[in-house]
Write a protein that holds these residues in place. Structure first.
Motif, PDB file in Angstrom:
ATOM      1  N   THR A 245       0.804  -1.217   0.000  1.00  0.00           N
ATOM      2  CA  THR A 245       0.000   0.000   0.000  1.00  0.00           C
ATOM      3  C   THR A 245       0.838   1.269   0.000  1.00  0.00           C
ATOM      4  OG1 THR A 245      -0.173   0.001   2.416  1.00  0.00           O
ATOM      5  CG2 THR A 245      -1.909  -1.153   1.198  1.00  0.00           C
TER       6      THR A 245
ATOM      7  N   TYR B 134       0.183   3.439  -2.935  1.00  0.00           N
ATOM      8  CA  TYR B 134      -1.217   3.746  -3.227  1.00  0.00           C
ATOM      9  C   TYR B 134      -1.451   5.249  -3.351  1.00  0.00           C
ATOM     10  CZ  TYR B 134      -3.223  -0.913  -2.300  1.00  0.00           C
ATOM     11  OH  TYR B 134      -3.585  -2.218  -2.354  1.00  0.00           O
TER      12      TYR B 134
ATOM     13  N   GLN C 257      -6.964   4.937  -3.206  1.00  0.00           N
ATOM     14  CA  GLN C 257      -6.626   3.573  -2.796  1.00  0.00           C
ATOM     15  C   GLN C 257      -6.399   3.500  -1.289  1.00  0.00           C
ATOM     16  OE1 GLN C 257      -3.356   3.337  -5.652  1.00  0.00           O
ATOM     17  NE2 GLN C 257      -4.214   1.397  -6.378  1.00  0.00           N
TER      18      GLN C 257
ATOM     19  N   TYR D 133      -9.800   3.580   0.429  1.00  0.00           N
ATOM     20  CA  TYR D 133     -10.493   2.294   0.343  1.00  0.00           C
ATOM     21  C   TYR D 133      -9.830   1.266   1.266  1.00  0.00           C
ATOM     22  CZ  TYR D 133     -13.017   3.992  -3.776  1.00  0.00           C
ATOM     23  OH  TYR D 133     -13.821   4.698  -4.638  1.00  0.00           O
TER      24      TYR D 133
END
Length: 140
Positions: free
Chosen positions: A38, A41, A45, A48
């Motif tokens: 991540t 991201y 993103q 989420y």
């Protein structure tokens, strides 16, 4: 409830979201890998992913009573849907997606109130306290 198809879909999604418990070493490695994944991201993103992580953490302990378990599991599941819809509204551009996100927020918030009211009549808290095993299963 008018949203029976959505409720049924939510039940199936809830069942699919359940993560089997793993040993601490595997869970720790998995958490590190997820954090690395991540790191790149974008803001949407990350939004989420945060909603997803919060939802799963809140769904950790399952009550013995099937009706209570359903309500306690669906509330954080619906809260997760609301949070995801808010991310879509913040970052999304497609008018159809934005309109659906607004509908999701309205429908899920109404159902959250309905489920909370049911739990209140039973004298049960919406969130059941997590046990040490729940925390271990989530990598904590």
């Amino acid at each position: 409830m008018k949203t029976l198809p959505f409720t049924l879909a939510a039940i199936l999604l809830l069942a699919a979201c359940q993560k089997p418990a793993a040993d601490d070493a595997a869970t720790t490695t998995e958490a590190s890998t997820e954090a690395d994944a991540t790191a790149s991201y974008n803001a949407a993103q990350k939004g989420y992913a945060a909603a997803n992580d919060k939802m799963h953490a809140s769904m950790g302990n399952i009550a013995e009573d099937a009706d209570v378990a359903f309500m306690q599991g669906m509330i954080p599941h619906h809260v997760g849907a609301v949070e995801m819809a808010k991310v879509a509204l913040e970052h999304g551009k497609d008018p159809e997606v934005r309109a659906l996100a607004e509908k999701v927020i309205a429908a899920q918030e109404a159902e959250i109130k309905e489920m909370q009211a049911w739990l209140d009549t039973k004298g049960v808290k919406a969130e059941k306290p997590l046990t040490a095993a729940d925390h271990a299963a989530m990598g904590h």
